[in-house]
Design a protein around this motif. Structure first.
Motif, PDB file in Angstrom:
ATOM      1  N   GLY A 447       0.826  -1.186   0.000  1.00  8.05           N
ATOM      2  CA  GLY A 447       0.000   0.000   0.000  1.00  8.05           C
ATOM      3  C   GLY A 447       0.871   1.250   0.000  1.00  8.05           C
ATOM      4  N   THR A 448       0.241   2.370   0.087  1.00 10.34           N
ATOM      5  CA  THR A 448       0.979   3.640   0.082  1.00 10.34           C
ATOM      6  C   THR A 448       1.182   4.188   1.498  1.00 10.34           C
ATOM      7  OG1 THR A 448      -1.098   4.842  -0.206  1.00 10.34           O
ATOM      8  CG2 THR A 448       0.113   4.245  -2.199  1.00 10.34           C
ATOM      9  N   ARG A 449       0.498   3.599   2.438  1.00 11.08           N
ATOM     10  CA  ARG A 449       0.541   4.150   3.799  1.00 11.08           C
ATOM     11  C   ARG A 449       1.789   3.685   4.541  1.00 11.08           C
ATOM     12  NH1 ARG A 449      -3.823   2.671   8.461  1.00 11.08           N
ATOM     13  NH2 ARG A 449      -2.682   3.626  10.192  1.00 11.08           N
ATOM     14  N   GLU A 450       2.485   4.603   5.187  1.00 14.94           N
ATOM     15  CA  GLU A 450       3.658   4.262   5.993  1.00 14.94           C
ATOM     16  C   GLU A 450       3.201   3.701   7.337  1.00 14.94           C
ATOM     17  OE1 GLU A 450       6.058   7.426   7.837  1.00 14.94           O
ATOM     18  OE2 GLU A 450       7.801   6.506   6.871  1.00 14.94           O
ATOM     19  N   VAL A 451       3.590   2.442   7.614  1.00 18.34           N
ATOM     20  CA  VAL A 451       3.200   1.827   8.888  1.00 18.34           C
ATOM     21  C   VAL A 451       4.370   1.760   9.865  1.00 18.34           C
ATOM     22  CG1 VAL A 451       1.328   0.500   7.861  1.00 18.34           C
ATOM     23  CG2 VAL A 451       3.618  -0.514   8.013  1.00 18.34           C
ATOM     24  N   ALA A 452       5.595   1.974   9.369  1.00 20.32           N
ATOM     25  CA  ALA A 452       6.747   1.973  10.277  1.00 20.32           C
ATOM     26  C   ALA A 452       7.900   2.746   9.667  1.00 20.32           C
ATOM     27  CB  ALA A 452       7.193   0.542  10.589  1.00 20.32           C
ATOM     28  N   LYS A 453       8.678   3.368  10.527  1.00 22.83           N
ATOM     29  CA  LYS A 453       9.909   4.044  10.122  1.00 22.83           C
ATOM     30  C   LYS A 453      11.083   3.239  10.661  1.00 22.83           C
ATOM     31  CE  LYS A 453       7.770   8.631  10.815  1.00 22.83           C
ATOM     32  NZ  LYS A 453       7.730   9.147   9.428  1.00 22.83           N
ATOM     33  N   VAL A 454      12.103   3.034   9.846  1.00 21.67           N
ATOM     34  CA  VAL A 454      13.318   2.358  10.294  1.00 21.67           C
ATOM     35  C   VAL A 454      14.385   3.425  10.516  1.00 21.67           C
ATOM     36  CG1 VAL A 454      15.063   0.628   9.782  1.00 21.67           C
ATOM     37  CG2 VAL A 454      12.704   0.299   8.988  1.00 21.67           C
ATOM     38  N   ILE A 455      14.752   3.615  11.760  1.00 21.72           N
ATOM     39  CA  ILE A 455      15.726   4.636  12.133  1.00 21.72           C
ATOM     40  C   ILE A 455      17.087   3.970  12.325  1.00 21.72           C
ATOM     41  CG2 ILE A 455      16.297   6.485  13.746  1.00 21.72           C
ATOM     42  CD1 ILE A 455      13.674   6.923  12.208  1.00 21.72           C
ATOM     43  N   TYR A 456      18.079   4.418  11.577  1.00 24.76           N
ATOM     44  CA  TYR A 456      19.434   3.873  11.707  1.00 24.76           C
ATOM     45  C   TYR A 456      20.021   4.312  13.056  1.00 24.76           C
ATOM     46  CZ  TYR A 456      24.129   2.438  10.203  1.00 24.76           C
ATOM     47  OH  TYR A 456      25.357   1.826  10.100  1.00 24.76           O
ATOM     48  N   ARG A 457      21.110   3.677  13.430  1.00 22.45           N
ATOM     49  CA  ARG A 457      21.694   3.898  14.753  1.00 22.45           C
ATOM     50  C   ARG A 457      22.136   5.346  14.962  1.00 22.45           C
ATOM     51  NH1 ARG A 457      27.443   2.698  15.110  1.00 22.45           N
ATOM     52  NH2 ARG A 457      27.031   1.627  17.079  1.00 22.45           N
ATOM     53  N   ASP A 458      22.378   6.101  13.883  1.00 22.82           N
ATOM     54  CA  ASP A 458      22.789   7.499  14.029  1.00 22.82           C
ATOM     55  C   ASP A 458      21.606   8.449  14.115  1.00 22.82           C
ATOM     56  OD1 ASP A 458      21.811   7.542  11.463  1.00 22.82           O
ATOM     57  OD2 ASP A 458      23.673   8.190  10.506  1.00 22.82           O
ATOM     58  N   GLY A 459      20.387   7.905  14.094  1.00 18.55           N
ATOM     59  CA  GLY A 459      19.198   8.745  14.240  1.00 18.55           C
ATOM     60  C   GLY A 459      18.541   9.136  12.933  1.00 18.55           C
ATOM     61  N   THR A 460      19.150   8.810  11.799  1.00 17.93           N
ATOM     62  CA  THR A 460      18.541   9.136  10.508  1.00 17.93           C
ATOM     63  C   THR A 460      17.598   8.012  10.074  1.00 17.93           C
ATOM     64  OG1 THR A 460      20.378   8.125   9.284  1.00 17.93           O
ATOM     65  CG2 THR A 460      20.550  10.465   9.810  1.00 17.93           C
ATOM     66  N   GLN A 461      16.560   8.393   9.323  1.00 15.45           N
ATOM     67  CA  GLN A 461      15.634   7.369   8.832  1.00 15.45           C
ATOM     68  C   GLN A 461      16.251   6.687   7.616  1.00 15.45           C
ATOM     69  OE1 GLN A 461      11.531   8.521   8.425  1.00 15.45           O
ATOM     70  NE2 GLN A 461      11.002   6.727   7.186  1.00 15.45           N
ATOM     71  N   ILE A 462      16.371   5.355   7.696  1.00  7.68           N
ATOM     72  CA  ILE A 462      17.034   4.611   6.631  1.00  7.68           C
ATOM     73  C   ILE A 462      16.030   3.974   5.681  1.00  7.68           C
ATOM     74  CG2 ILE A 462      17.212   2.449   7.927  1.00  7.68           C
ATOM     75  CD1 ILE A 462      19.974   2.066   6.771  1.00  7.68           C
ATOM     76  N   ASP A 463      14.806   3.769   6.137  1.00 12.68           N
ATOM     77  CA  ASP A 463      13.791   3.197   5.261  1.00 12.68           C
ATOM     78  C   ASP A 463      12.412   3.429   5.874  1.00 12.68           C
ATOM     79  OD1 ASP A 463      12.678   1.972   3.073  1.00 12.68           O
ATOM     80  OD2 ASP A 463      13.867   0.146   3.230  1.00 12.68           O
ATOM     81  N   SER A 464      11.407   3.174   5.048  1.00 13.53           N
ATOM     82  CA  SER A 464      10.014   3.308   5.469  1.00 13.53           C
ATOM     83  C   SER A 464       9.285   2.025   5.090  1.00 13.53           C
ATOM     84  CB  SER A 464       9.385   4.513   4.748  1.00 13.53           C
ATOM     85  OG  SER A 464       8.004   4.587   5.009  1.00 13.53           O
ATOM     86  N   ILE A 465       8.532   1.466   6.011  1.00 14.33           N
ATOM     87  CA  ILE A 465       7.793   0.230   5.738  1.00 14.33           C
ATOM     88  C   ILE A 465       6.349   0.601   5.414  1.00 14.33           C
ATOM     89  CG2 ILE A 465       7.049  -2.005   6.658  1.00 14.33           C
ATOM     90  CD1 ILE A 465       9.489  -1.944   8.510  1.00 14.33           C
ATOM     91  N   LYS A 466       5.898   0.134   4.247  1.00 13.05           N
ATOM     92  CA  LYS A 466       4.539   0.447   3.804  1.00 13.05           C
ATOM     93  C   LYS A 466       3.578  -0.664   4.209  1.00 13.05           C
ATOM     94  CE  LYS A 466       5.989   4.151   1.640  1.00 13.05           C
ATOM     95  NZ  LYS A 466       5.709   5.505   2.195  1.00 13.05           N
ATOM     96  N   SER A 467       2.320  -0.336   4.205  1.00 16.01           N
ATOM     97  CA  SER A 467       1.285  -1.320   4.534  1.00 16.01           C
ATOM     98  C   SER A 467       1.254  -2.426   3.489  1.00 16.01           C
ATOM     99  CB  SER A 467      -0.078  -0.628   4.616  1.00 16.01           C
ATOM    100  OG  SER A 467      -0.362   0.030   3.394  1.00 16.01           O
ATOM    101  N   VAL A 468       0.701  -3.569   3.878  1.00 12.75           N
ATOM    102  CA  VAL A 468       0.553  -4.704   2.978  1.00 12.75           C
ATOM    103  C   VAL A 468      -0.915  -4.815   2.598  1.00 12.75           C
ATOM    104  CG1 VAL A 468       0.791  -7.202   2.727  1.00 12.75           C
ATOM    105  CG2 VAL A 468       2.506  -5.888   4.005  1.00 12.75           C
ATOM    106  N   LYS A 469      -1.166  -4.913   1.306  1.00  9.75           N
ATOM    107  CA  LYS A 469      -2.561  -5.016   0.852  1.00  9.75           C
ATOM    108  C   LYS A 469      -3.072  -6.436   1.050  1.00  9.75           C
ATOM    109  CE  LYS A 469      -2.557  -1.325  -2.599  1.00  9.75           C
ATOM    110  NZ  LYS A 469      -2.717  -1.001  -4.015  1.00  9.75           N
TER     111      LYS A 469
END
Length: 469
Positions: A447-469
């Motif tokens: 899906g297009t909706r962000e359901v989780a943010k993956v934050i790297y150890r330095d505090g920056t966002q490294i990826d975004s997990i989208k919903s599953v249809k």
């Protein structure tokens, strides 16, 4: 003068804490699938009518799937964690929560707490033993789980800390990682959980011949790297192949009379066996993965309890992962740029998290990812991982049953492995081998909706997990 911080009930302790709607509460996961404290606390908070809380836990396991009901009721409105089991993960992946879950690493989480990025209002510490002033340890008691390393930053930095224990002992409790100057209340309960739950199916040595072959190759890679010498430091995961590699490595170290410096991380009986055999001078332990490790940290002064900050915080003045020589890690997927996914399965559902994966990869001189070419009839090597948990720039080699792929940025390492006659295969060729057997898998429909943010150890966002249809 206080002579006790003991309060009669969990409700009394919560009322004393000043907890209000919308605040942040925290938990730790040392009892893993045996934990009883998070469910107990959430049930009490629900009965007291709280709403809109942020739940910050070092991990969320399937035994804590009552979280789903508490999200639906409005008690919990945000979740921050380093790992999430498949039950709650599926609920989140299907869009069950309004706010995205925030994933951090085991090193990034204490850094965020200490630096005020994720302040904790009330920390709940599940303590297998505690005294009336709040000194607490996980090393003894009927619910002993070993190290309490992930709870240390919570207890030290929270505005209010509540220790929950089923083993109240006389003051002072010696060798306590959780110290009285941080603790506000102590709540005796009948049980904080079942320590047998700290052992899961991923913490047993494999008997699978493919995995055993990969484990032997992994040891060949370590030997060829030139790092295996006196003072060697090492971390491995709790997966079956990783544990087998530790056993084979022990045999090599004993045969070649090599004494390492320290073993690090979540600790299993396989690592304790290496300590007892003389392979290492000490173990640095942030979490025990089985009851053999629990007994060792209780009885052996060479087996040292450490905090998550000392383990892996990128903003501490130094941390243990930065002095590692070699680390063995697993993967759900790895792509041709060596990025690793340990957050989602091939269908895109959340079923894990970085834990210390990205911390260890960043710190170790040699980061080895071990994974079969195919798992559940799906190739492990792909063009692009579903989720980036650990960036490829921090991964040195991939070990499979069909050969070893070396990160192109590690030319010197590739040369050493070639001299040692390790079978080296381009990672694109490994991908082609797998796809020849399985076909090219369909990518999950997201899906297009962000359901989780993956934050790297330095505090920056490294990826975004989208919903599953």
């Amino acid at each position: 003068m206080k002579d006790s911080k003991v309060v009669a009930t969990l409700k009394d302790a919560v009322l004393r804490s000043g907890l209000k709607d919308g605040m942040r509460i925290s938990f730790h996961h040392h009892l893993r699938n045996g934990d009883g404290v998070m469910n107990m606390v959430l049930a009490e908070l629900a009965a007291m009518g709280y709403r809109g809380l942020t739940l910050n836990s070092s991990s969320v396991f399937d035994v804590q799937s009552s979280i789903i009901d508490h999200v639906k009721s409005g008690l919990v409105s945000r979740i921050e964690t380093n790992y999430m089991g498949a039950k709650v993960g599926r609920f989140i992946s299907e869009g069950g929560m309004k706010e995205p879950v925030v994933f951090r690493s085991h090193g990034g989480r204490p850094s965020a707490i200490e630096n005020g990025v994720t302040p904790i209002d009330v920390a709940f510490v599940a303590a297998p033993a505690a005294d009336p002033m709040g000194n607490a340890t996980g090393k003894r008691g009927k619910s002993a789980c070993g190290s309490l390393g992930y709870a240390e930053a919570d207890a030290r930095c929270a505005r209010h800390t509540i220790v929950v224990t089923d083993n109240l002992v006389p003051y002072p409790l010696e060798d306590a990682l959780i110290q009285e100057q941080w603790v506000d209340s102590v709540v005796p309960v009948d049980s904080i959980g079942d320590p047998r739950g700290i052992v899961s199916g991923t913490t047993r040595i494999t008997r699978d011949p493919v995995a055993l072959a990969m484990a032997r190759t992994t040891v060949d890679v370590i030997r060829a790297s030139g790092l295996l010498k006196d003072g060697f430091s090492f971390q491995t995961g709790a997966g079956g192949a990783s544990l087998a590699a530790a056993t084979f490595l022990k045999d090599v170290m004993l045969a070649e009379k090599i004494q390492g410096g320290y073993a690090l991380g979540g600790i299993t009986s396989a690592i304790v066996d290496m300590l007892n055999a003389g392979c290492f001078r000490s173990i640095m332990d942030v979490q025990c993965f089985d009851l053999g490790a629990v007994a060792s940290i209780r009885d052996d002064p060479r087996h040292v309890e450490i905090s998550a900050t000392r383990y892996a915080s990128p903003t501490s003045k130094s941390c243990c992962v930065d002095s590692l020589d070699a680390a063995i890690l697993g993967a759900t997927e790895i792509d041709t740029d060596f990025n690793v996914n340990v957050h989602t399965d091939s269908n895109g559902f959340i079923m894990g998290g970085s834990g210390g994966h990205s911390d260890v990869a960043a710190g170790a001189k040699l980061c080895i990812v071990v994974a079969p070419l195919i798992r559940a009839r799906l190739p492990i090597v792909t063009d692009r991982v579903t989720t980036i948990s650990t960036p490829g720039r921090t991964v040195d080699v991939l070990v499979t049953q069909k050969g070893v792929a070396v990160n192109p940025a590690r030319a010197a390492l590739r040369g050493r492995l070639a001299e040692a006659c390790v079978t080296i295969v381009d990672i694109h060729d490994l991908k082609a081998m797998a796809e020849k057997l399985t076909g090219v898998p369909n990518r999950p429909t997201r899906g297009t909706r962000e359901v989780a943010k993956v934050i790297y150890r330095d505090g920056t966002q490294i990826d975004s997990i989208k919903s599953v249809k």
